[in-house]
Write a protein that holds these residues in place. Sequence first.
Motif, PDB file in Angstrom:
ATOM      1  N   THR A 347      21.306  15.225  31.731  1.00 20.96           N
ATOM      2  CA  THR A 347      21.949  14.080  32.720  1.00 20.96           C
ATOM      3  C   THR A 347      20.574  14.089  33.895  1.00 20.96           C
ATOM      4  O   THR A 347      20.267  12.863  34.225  1.00 20.96           O
ATOM      5  CB  THR A 347      23.051  13.867  32.798  1.00 20.96           C
ATOM      6  OG1 THR A 347      23.889  14.967  33.812  1.00 20.96           O
ATOM      7  CG2 THR A 347      24.320  14.128  31.880  1.00 20.96           C
ATOM      8  N   PRO A 351      17.438   9.764  33.861  1.00 20.63           N
ATOM      9  CA  PRO A 351      17.169   8.500  34.679  1.00 20.63           C
ATOM     10  C   PRO A 351      15.899   7.693  34.181  1.00 20.63           C
ATOM     11  O   PRO A 351      15.760   7.031  34.749  1.00 20.63           O
ATOM     12  CB  PRO A 351      17.997   8.016  35.950  1.00 20.63           C
ATOM     13  CG  PRO A 351      19.068   9.350  35.930  1.00 20.63           C
ATOM     14  CD  PRO A 351      18.617  10.531  35.177  1.00 20.63           C
ATOM     15  N   PHE A 427      20.419   1.188  33.701  1.00 19.34           N
ATOM     16  CA  PHE A 427      19.819   1.933  34.862  1.00 19.34           C
ATOM     17  C   PHE A 427      19.840   0.376  35.776  1.00 19.34           C
ATOM     18  O   PHE A 427      19.526   0.421  37.467  1.00 19.34           O
ATOM     19  CB  PHE A 427      18.946   2.755  34.573  1.00 19.34           C
ATOM     20  CG  PHE A 427      18.976   3.761  35.413  1.00 19.34           C
ATOM     21  CD1 PHE A 427      19.642   3.839  36.702  1.00 19.34           C
ATOM     22  CD2 PHE A 427      17.416   4.463  36.146  1.00 19.34           C
ATOM     23  CE1 PHE A 427      19.876   4.188  37.900  1.00 19.34           C
ATOM     24  CE2 PHE A 427      17.575   4.566  37.059  1.00 19.34           C
ATOM     25  CZ  PHE A 427      17.920   4.588  37.905  1.00 19.34           C
ATOM     26  N   THR A 458      21.559   8.065  42.180  1.00 18.52           N
ATOM     27  CA  THR A 458      21.702   6.522  41.452  1.00 18.52           C
ATOM     28  C   THR A 458      22.437   8.324  40.676  1.00 18.52           C
ATOM     29  O   THR A 458      22.220   9.260  41.047  1.00 18.52           O
ATOM     30  CB  THR A 458      20.954   6.510  40.696  1.00 18.52           C
ATOM     31  OG1 THR A 458      19.781   7.224  40.549  1.00 18.52           O
ATOM     32  CG2 THR A 458      20.634   5.116  41.437  1.00 18.52           C
ATOM     33  N   PHE A 460      23.422   9.236  35.914  1.00 21.70           N
ATOM     34  CA  PHE A 460      24.437   8.903  34.611  1.00 21.70           C
ATOM     35  C   PHE A 460      25.085  10.073  34.188  1.00 21.70           C
ATOM     36  O   PHE A 460      24.953  11.119  34.558  1.00 21.70           O
ATOM     37  CB  PHE A 460      22.533   9.440  33.995  1.00 21.70           C
ATOM     38  CG  PHE A 460      22.361   9.211  32.727  1.00 21.70           C
ATOM     39  CD1 PHE A 460      22.630   8.463  32.145  1.00 21.70           C
ATOM     40  CD2 PHE A 460      22.309  10.516  32.533  1.00 21.70           C
ATOM     41  CE1 PHE A 460      23.210   8.957  30.791  1.00 21.70           C
ATOM     42  CE2 PHE A 460      22.143  10.772  30.747  1.00 21.70           C
ATOM     43  CZ  PHE A 460      23.037   9.694  29.402  1.00 21.70           C
ATOM     44  N   PHE A 614      24.836   4.082  33.516  1.00 18.34           N
ATOM     45  CA  PHE A 614      25.007   4.552  35.430  1.00 18.34           C
ATOM     46  C   PHE A 614      25.578   4.042  36.239  1.00 18.34           C
ATOM     47  O   PHE A 614      26.366   2.864  36.396  1.00 18.34           O
ATOM     48  CB  PHE A 614      23.618   3.519  35.119  1.00 18.34           C
ATOM     49  CG  PHE A 614      22.103   4.879  33.906  1.00 18.34           C
ATOM     50  CD1 PHE A 614      21.197   6.018  34.389  1.00 18.34           C
ATOM     51  CD2 PHE A 614      22.138   3.948  33.060  1.00 18.34           C
ATOM     52  CE1 PHE A 614      20.805   6.186  33.267  1.00 18.34           C
ATOM     53  CE2 PHE A 614      22.057   4.731  31.874  1.00 18.34           C
ATOM     54  CZ  PHE A 614      21.179   5.727  31.929  1.00 18.34           C
ATOM     55  N   GLN A 639      27.863   0.239  39.373  1.00 15.24           N
ATOM     56  CA  GLN A 639      27.536   0.285  38.015  1.00 15.24           C
ATOM     57  C   GLN A 639      28.040  -0.341  36.782  1.00 15.24           C
ATOM     58  O   GLN A 639      28.733  -1.503  37.087  1.00 15.24           O
ATOM     59  CB  GLN A 639      29.272   1.699  37.286  1.00 15.24           C
ATOM     60  CG  GLN A 639      29.711   2.063  36.653  1.00 15.24           C
ATOM     61  CD  GLN A 639      31.174   3.139  36.975  1.00 15.24           C
ATOM     62  OE1 GLN A 639      31.649   3.990  37.417  1.00 15.24           O
ATOM     63  NE2 GLN A 639      31.255   3.223  35.470  1.00 15.24           N
ATOM     64  N   VAL A 719      31.443   8.117  36.381  1.00 17.34           N
ATOM     65  CA  VAL A 719      30.083   8.219  36.474  1.00 17.34           C
ATOM     66  C   VAL A 719      29.895   8.209  37.990  1.00 17.34           C
ATOM     67  O   VAL A 719      28.741   8.322  38.512  1.00 17.34           O
ATOM     68  CB  VAL A 719      28.902   7.705  35.581  1.00 17.34           C
ATOM     69  CG1 VAL A 719      29.324   6.140  35.520  1.00 17.34           C
ATOM     70  CG2 VAL A 719      27.150   7.897  35.659  1.00 17.34           C
TER      71      VAL A 719
END
Lengths: 759, 87
Positions: A347, A351, A427, A458, A460, A614, A639, A719
């Motif tokens: 993970t 992103p 994203f 951020t 993911f 994301f 989100q 997330v």
Amino acid sequence: MDTPQTQQFKIIGTRPVRHDGLDKVIGRAKYGADYAFPGMLYGKVLRSTLAHARIKSINAEKALRLPGVKAVVTHADFAPQTTAPVYRMGGEAAINPLYLACNILSKDKVLFVGHGVAAVAATSPHIAEEALALIEVEYEPLPMVLDLLEAMKPGAPILNPDVRRKSAPDEQTNIAGEFQFKRGDIEAGFKAADIIVEREFRTEMVHQGYIEPPNALGIFPGDGHATVYTSTQGPFDVRIMSATLLGLPEGSVKVIPAEIGGGFGAKLTVHIEPIALLLSKASGGRPVKMVMTRTEMMRGATGPTSGSILKVKMGAMKEGKIVAAKAWFAYEAGAFPGSPVWLGCFTGLSPYNIENFLVDGYDVLINKPKTTSYRAPGATNAAFAVECVVDELAQRCGMDPLDLRIKNASREGTASVMGPKFPRIGFVEVCEAIKNSDHYRTPLAQVPGKYRGRGVATGFWINGGMQSSAIVNVHADGTASLVTGSVDIGGSRASTAMVVAEVLGLRAEDVRPAVADTDSIGYTDGTGGSRVAFATGLAAYQAAHDVVRQLKERAAKIWEITAEDVDWTDGKAISRKNGVAPLSLKELAPRLTRTGGPVTGRANVYATGVGPSFAGCLVDVEIDPETAKVQVLRCTVVQDVGKAIHPSYVEGQMQGGTVQGLGWALNEEYVYDEKGTLRNASFLDYRMPTCLDLPMIDPVIVEVANPGHPLGVRGVGEVSIVPPPAAVANAVSMAVGTRITDLPVSPPRLFKVLSAKRG
Amino acid sequence: MPTVFIPSLLRKYTSGQESLVVPGRTVGEVVRNLDEKYPGFRNQVVEGDDLKSSLAVSVDGDLAVGGLLEQVRESSEIHFVPAIGGG
């Protein structure tokens, strides 16, 4: 045909009162500890006070002589186990039954303070506790290892002599697993980079912090059938695990899930359920109830999540294009293999669309409790490191941190770190929504005498699909009931009922949702991986359509036409033939008896089409230079949720995950003494944030429909915990002018940073 | 023919190849055919008649719920990935 992007809804997207709300508010909801039966006994577990020791003998004679004591059990009472995998979660995950049994009750060695050694059933909890003190255990203390790097070194105390690395099959080691993801030419990538940032980060073990301690009530009369009442995220997981440890066929164990007071991943496995069954069997089938104390829960009987060491190096061109990334992640597994390090490996960098990368991960045994899942397991640790380095890259490139992310963002068709290409993801939309937020557009005001900073990060999460079952029953009064096997941990009863209501043309309150026991519904994987609204929602959707199919047949019968000539539109059967007035479910329901009898829709799904999620977190902090306390002034969470079925519960998930991430960032950590004993094993000392510590968390919902789901739904539960630690670290770094690399950013740690800065 | 992407730590069984084009109508058939050219690969991903418990397989970006029985197309991309968990 409407696509998930273009559909218009009547029920989905509204905010009805949750079906289970009243019961919870007035205390009528039944949690695991609320169950009681005549003749019930109380179980307690004797736990190790040593972090690493061989068990030479266990003598329970004195305990058994204590009046009121009915049984004492140890590991030897489990059915013999091997390391051969037993499948759970529909074959997508496996358990190692020997490790599972040894973790619950140690076999020949204790591996952490709090490790179960023996268990007692008695007529009162006080007698059971008294009996624990009468069990004589002779230990041979062994050297222990509590530091992650020390545990990885050759010559470290070995927890499991059978563990080997594939690359060195003759050497004992604590490295229980190795993972690697690699693409492109990493050296060429760094060579081409104009700017390189390289840092090492550290996080500590943290607990999920659910309010309701684990509990179980076991009834096992010895007739081959066992029953467990328990607070669990996965009734079918409890079934297979308990059956395996007791040597029973899976179908002979019935698990009745209670209401659940939080789990966050930790209640996807068994902790005391098999012990309650063993004790019940040993005491002649009397019901045995067990409720952990907070100290037991914290000290290790349930499994926190991994502490970690994270090394990240990233290279970018001056204009912000990331051209190379290298990551080295080591996660504490605890006493048995199975940290979520591979999920961190997957993970952390996903992103971003990076041509050249290398990620190595290590699962490391250590004399701490066996770790278990915690909301987006593994992702928060990795994102902390990656997102701090990305922030620094942006700073060095002179770019807005969100513009740098957008420039490098993974999009539809980008290959993730594991290899498979992303479907439509949101994203970029998440990053843009942060940029467009009032929070981001409002400059952070500085005040004299304080350090203030703003940070963004951020995250993911892959999300899960897996298997779910659902049944919809139509009642003569025109209402319906929905039965699923998914324990409701975040409002899923409301959301799945709303899906059924949408399809059937009912009000949300006209669909009564219920969670069934393992004998009463088809196999359903656990409530985890943000899968329930997606996969059980899909099962509910299909079951409702099964009802529609039957209702069209009934309407056709009434109208004396064929079902092919009946449409179902806006919750009504409409004839294509003879211009008769449409019939709603409410009008059809009283006529079911004369048209063929009851109508029940059902669906069993193995859901594909999972939509990854994301999220982003924007946070303003203020630091008191004297106390080094970090105060969160403002926090916004953004989100991509695909489609918010019930926006209030989606926002609740976003806020809840953010608060947990902020706790991880600011204060939460396991503090051990030199003997390996957890020193902050209560909610008084394990400092989770309260409402007095945090501002309102402002949620911003982004809806990029998941094309893999008929309603566009993505999982939403996990997330939001991923970005906050990095966001806070970036904010504090900006405020104090020194890069923060260790979590939590608690006053003692930050005070050292400020002192060093002052010289 | 389907393309199989080889996990980094298993590339030693495929002479360092990152991806291979292998014939087959199911994941299982592709793995068998791959094993004929690179003996030993199958043992790394298959246990008995199913995928190893630590693995899952992705076909064209989606988790292949049929495991080895999953049908693949001529243009399919096959990835072996760790089995999922979650919180």
